[in-house]
Design an enzyme around this catalytic site. Structure first.
Site, mmCIF file in Angstrom:
data_model
loop_
_atom_site.group_PDB
_atom_site.id
_atom_site.type_symbol
_atom_site.label_atom_id
_atom_site.label_comp_id
_atom_site.label_asym_id
_atom_site.label_seq_id
_atom_site.Cartn_x
_atom_site.Cartn_y
_atom_site.Cartn_z
ATOM 1 C CG HIS A 1 34.276 -152.062 131.473
ATOM 2 N ND1 HIS A 1 34.090 -153.074 130.563
ATOM 3 C CD2 HIS A 1 33.036 -151.691 131.862
ATOM 4 C CE1 HIS A 1 32.787 -153.304 130.417
ATOM 5 N NE2 HIS A 1 32.127 -152.472 131.178
ATOM 6 N N GLY B 1 41.589 -152.887 139.730
ATOM 7 C CA GLY B 1 41.785 -151.512 140.175
ATOM 8 C C GLY B 1 41.963 -150.484 139.067
#
Ligand code: HEM
Ligand SMILES: *[C@@H]1O[C@H](CO)[C@@H](O)[C@H](O)[C@H]1NC(C)=O
Ligand SMILES: *[C@@H]1O[C@H](CO)[C@@H](O)[C@H](O)[C@H]1NC(C)=O
Length: 334
Positions: free
Chosen positions: A74, A80
């Site tokens: 997640h 990123g």
């Protein structure tokens, strides 16, 4: 960018060699100047500290394994791998406050915070929370008898964490292959990566609400999703009656819930996929061959999983002014 900057060097020969080296490095270890040796001089004991603290936490609760693995995924898919998912905001508008993240288990956060505390004692101010999460994700997979891999390091912690950035970036359990493929593709991950990474559902839990639609209200014409194995559907109905509370959860791999193995793919072939997003990988033709390959060969699954996890670990890595080394993983430094 890194490559280009390095090759603008005064001495041509040196520049050429440097460019070649950095190209080789980039090919082997991804971009952003990451390398497994990033902390070699600043924190040589890093990997031992991480493994020790993760093992200690796993000895307390097995939930550590799936919780850390999912937390890493997640974090990386939303802006990123920059530990932005760890930020706690007083106004509850940080990434972790998004509805898509609301079931991330607290034990994942706790693991990272504990590792960070131990790392800060030995090497203060040098190791990012993003790298700690990447190492911890590798370690939990290996502690569950899954594959081991070398983790590239050098991520900085991000300076932004917004709940509003999450929408549309994470897959949903009701999605079918095309939508799943699209969402992974947007992060530069292939359909094969998507199928390999879904194998993470060989460990961990899911709350009833994530799949009861498949049991009681599949479509306007059939109540029960016909791709379910009937015995499995019966067991799930017992565990998750229609009026079940929001806290009840079941194992995602009913046969080996705490072992990281390829049984997940064998389950899909037999109708034991828990979510629509799991079962369709076999039920819909486009990805079936990959499911069959991984069901047949655990080594091939492990190899593909490692390659895909390394790709995930390179997503949106922050360097330079784009990030910092957080003192506390749950708060920006300023
Ligand atoms: C392919 C699309 C995916 C979908 C739709 C999906 C969705 C979900 C959902 C809905 C849950 C249950 C959450 C809950 O009820 O608490 C879950 C759990 C989990 N997911 Fe995924 N996921 C996907 C891919 C991944 C990937 C790529 C990883 C990691 C590499 C991953 C790792 C996990 C783990 C380990 C759990 C168990 C968490 C726990 O027990 O705390 N998932 N996933
Ligand atoms: C975790 O448990 C294992 C097996 O019981 C034990 O050998 C190990 O020393 C423990 N490790 C830590 C760090 O607590
Ligand atoms: C069944 O699904 C439909 C469409 O998603 C929804 O409108 C309806 O409220 C659901 N019924 C129940 C009993 O959950």
């Amino acid at each position: 960018m890194e490559k280009r900057r390095r090759s603008v060097c005064a001495v041509a020969a040196v520049a050429l060699v440097a460019a070649m080296l950095s190209l080789g490095e980039a090919a082997a270890y991804g971009g952003g100047g990451m390398s497994p040796d990033y902390y070699k001089t600043t924190c040589p004991q890093l990997e031992d500290i991480v493994l020790k603290e993760v093992t200690r936490k796993k000895n307390e609760t097995i939930v550590t394994i799936p919780a850390v693995l999912r937390l890493f995924f997640h974090d990386c898919l939303v802006n990123g791998c920059d530990a932005s998912v760890l930020i706690a905001s007083r106004s509850a508008d940080a990434e972790k406050n998004s509805p898509d993240d609301d079931s991330l288990a607290g034990d994942g956060y706790d693991t990272v915070n504990r590792v960070k505390a131990a790392v800060e004692q030995k090497c203060p101010g040098v190791v990012s929370c993003a790298d700690i999460l990447a190492l911890a994700a590798r370690d939990v997979v290996h502690l569950a008898s899954g594959p081991y891999w070398t983790v590239e390091l050098g991520r900085l912690d991000g300076l932004v964490s917004k709940a509003s950035d999450v929408e549309g970036k994470l897959p949903d359990p009701d999605m079918h292959v095309k939508e799943l493929t699209d969402i992974f593709y947007r992060s530069g991950l292939s359909q094969r990566d998507m199928v390999a990474l879904s194998g993470a559902h060989t460990v961990g839990f899911a709350h009833c609400s994530r799949f009861t639609k498949r049991l009681y209200n599949y479509s306007s014409t059939v109540k029960l999703d016909p791709s379910f194995n009937p015995e499995y559907a019966k067991r799930l109905m017992e565990a998750c009656p229609p009026d079940v509370g929001p806290t009840i959860a079941v194992n995602m791999d009913p046969f080996s819930p705490v072992v990281f193995d390829n049984i997940y793919y064998q389950n899909l072939k037999n109708g034991f996929g828990l979510f629509t997003s799991d079962q369709v990988l076999y039920a819909e033709g486009v990805s079936r061959k990959t499911v069959e390959e991984f069901a047949e060969s655990e080594p091939r699954f492990f190899q593909a999983f490692v390659e895909s996890m390394m790709k995930v670990g390179r997503l949106g890595v922050k360097t330079g002014n784009g990030g910092e080394i957080r003192r506390d993983c749950t708060a920006f430094n300023h």
